[in-house]
Design a protein around this motif. Structure first.
Motif, PDB file in Angstrom:
ATOM      1  N   ILE A 211       0.914  -1.344   0.191  1.00  0.00           N
ATOM      2  CA  ILE A 211       0.316   0.066  -0.258  1.00  0.00           C
ATOM      3  C   ILE A 211       1.029   1.157   0.031  1.00  0.00           C
ATOM      4  CG2 ILE A 211      -1.432   1.117   1.324  1.00  0.00           C
ATOM      5  CD1 ILE A 211      -2.875  -1.234   2.077  1.00  0.00           C
ATOM      6  N   ILE A 212       1.913   1.315   0.509  1.00  0.00           N
ATOM      7  CA  ILE A 212       2.882   2.649   0.822  1.00  0.00           C
ATOM      8  C   ILE A 212       3.856   2.736  -0.340  1.00  0.00           C
ATOM      9  CG2 ILE A 212       5.274   3.488   1.905  1.00  0.00           C
ATOM     10  CD1 ILE A 212       4.343   1.253   4.233  1.00  0.00           C
ATOM     11  N   VAL A 213       3.844   1.786  -0.873  1.00  0.00           N
ATOM     12  CA  VAL A 213       4.510   1.412  -2.853  1.00  0.00           C
ATOM     13  C   VAL A 213       4.205   1.893  -3.472  1.00  0.00           C
ATOM     14  CG1 VAL A 213       6.102  -0.381  -3.849  1.00  0.00           C
ATOM     15  CG2 VAL A 213       6.769   0.289  -1.773  1.00  0.00           C
ATOM     16  N   THR A 214       2.370   1.548  -3.788  1.00  0.00           N
ATOM     17  CA  THR A 214       1.432   1.891  -4.178  1.00  0.00           C
ATOM     18  C   THR A 214       0.646   3.208  -4.721  1.00  0.00           C
ATOM     19  OG1 THR A 214       1.433  -0.565  -4.893  1.00  0.00           O
ATOM     20  CG2 THR A 214      -0.250   0.793  -5.145  1.00  0.00           C
ATOM     21  N   TYR A 215       0.457   3.386  -3.332  1.00  0.00           N
ATOM     22  CA  TYR A 215      -0.750   4.338  -3.440  1.00  0.00           C
ATOM     23  C   TYR A 215       0.637   6.268  -2.243  1.00  0.00           C
ATOM     24  CZ  TYR A 215      -4.058   1.844  -4.004  1.00  0.00           C
ATOM     25  OH  TYR A 215      -5.059   0.863  -4.631  1.00  0.00           O
ATOM     26  N   ILE A 216       1.405   5.807  -2.296  1.00  0.00           N
ATOM     27  CA  ILE A 216       2.844   6.493  -2.206  1.00  0.00           C
ATOM     28  C   ILE A 216       4.104   7.429  -2.289  1.00  0.00           C
ATOM     29  CG2 ILE A 216       4.387   7.594   0.428  1.00  0.00           C
ATOM     30  CD1 ILE A 216       2.010   6.071   2.023  1.00  0.00           C
TER      31      ILE A 216
END
Length: 332
Positions: free
Chosen positions: A256-261
């Motif tokens: 989630i951190i990699v994809t959206y941030i």
């Protein structure tokens, strides 16, 4: 792309083999709780170095927590702390891989020309020169063909996986312990399913950053992780299954951190860099044609249809990039 898939597949298979081999037991013995600890120079040493300290740590944590599920909670807490500790390293590797992925998109039209030519020629000498040309594309654009691909986070987890496995299998107290009603020394299908689903969710989120043209090919690679988790958790005791369950939660958070941030920030940074330092054009259709002509191959004339198809595909890629950049300019 095929080389990257092969490397990832071989790495996964090596992980499976390592867990089984270093456990020092046979498949049919995996469900026998309280087995006699392994002995010998290799297995005995690994057991003493990895499993014994883990047994003490789990026992200590379980004693502090108390209750019938103490051992299970101990494994969960210890795994969570370890996986949380290596999360920064995982994010660092993901950052490198994402940068490589985004930069590769910029040189993809040139790579496509080389790859198409490689398919159409049979001469090993010409193929070698085309491969060198492809390497030159990476070099002149300050990229590494293997950049961003790191095995360190996975290698760090191997000893921990082995330690938990052996700690459960060779400790009568831990292997006979129960967690939420099921035995830690036996495989549990609920733990297997939940762990596999978590890794499937991670793969699904990861695919969101992959271009549509590559998404179909990447689906196979993305399924390797969940499939490996399912296989190992299915034959391993539930104590190790809890490790995969907690790991699944962490990798979902990481993705989630990699994809959206992380990925949106990297894309903005690369777009900004391209304004001052555009992509170096090393390969063109003319470059390929000249190479074919210099080597006296008839492939140059025979590839006209293929070149036209490739050019059409490249034009589509360029058009998508133009639309993407236009959209970003409007948003600004």
């Amino acid at each position: 792309m095929k080389n990257k898939k092969l490397k990832y597949f071989l790495l996964i298979m090596a992980a499976v083999s390592l867990v089984v081999v270093l456990s020092g037991c046979q498949m049919q013995n995996m469900y026998k709780a309280g087995q006699k600890p392994p002995t010998g120079a290799i297995y005995g040493t690994l057991y003493n170095i990895l499993a014994v300290p883990m047994q003490h740590l789990i026992n200590w944590t379980a004693a502090k927590i108390g209750g019938p599920s103490g051992y299970g909670w101990g494994i969960l807490i210890i795994t969570f702390i370890v996986r949380l500790a290596i999360l920064p390293l995982m994010l660092y590797q993901s950052n490198k891989a994402t940068i490589q992925q985004e930069k590769t998109k910029m040189i993809q039209p040139q790579l496509a020309l080389v790859q198409q030519a490689l398919k159409d020629v049979k001469s090993q000498d010409v193929q070698a020169k085309l491969t060198a040309l492809q390497m030159d594309v990476y070099k002149k654009n300050n990229m590494s063909i293997m950049g961003g691909i790191g095995c360190l986070p996975l290698l760090i987890q191997f000893p921990f996986m082995i330690a938990i496995y052996q700690a459960v299998m060779y400790s009568p107290e831990i292997s006979s312990g129960r967690f939420l009603g099921f035995s830690l020394g036996q495989s549990n299908i609920v733990v297997v399913i939940i762990s596999t689903l978590l890794y499937l969710v991670q793969s699904f989120i990861m695919l969101k950053t992959v271009p549509e043209a590559q998404r179909q090919a990447m689906r196979i690679t993305a399924l390797m992780g969940p499939m490996t988790t399912f296989f190992i958790a299915l034959i391993a005791p539930a104590g190790l299954g809890l490790y995969f369950l907690v790991g699944g939660v962490i990798v979902v958070i990481q993705q989630i951190i990699v994809t959206y941030i992380m990925t949106p920030r990297i894309r903005k940074r690369i777009d900004k860099q391209l304004k001052t330092k555009p992509v170096v054009e090393v390969v063109t259709e003319q470059t390929i044609s000249n190479l074919m002509a210099q080597n006296g191959t008839a492939a140059a004339s025979g590839n006209s249809a293929a070149s036209s198809a490739t050019a059409a595909n490249l034009e589509k890629i360029h058009e998508r990039n133009r639309k993407r950049n236009t959209g970003k300019q409007r948003n600004r």
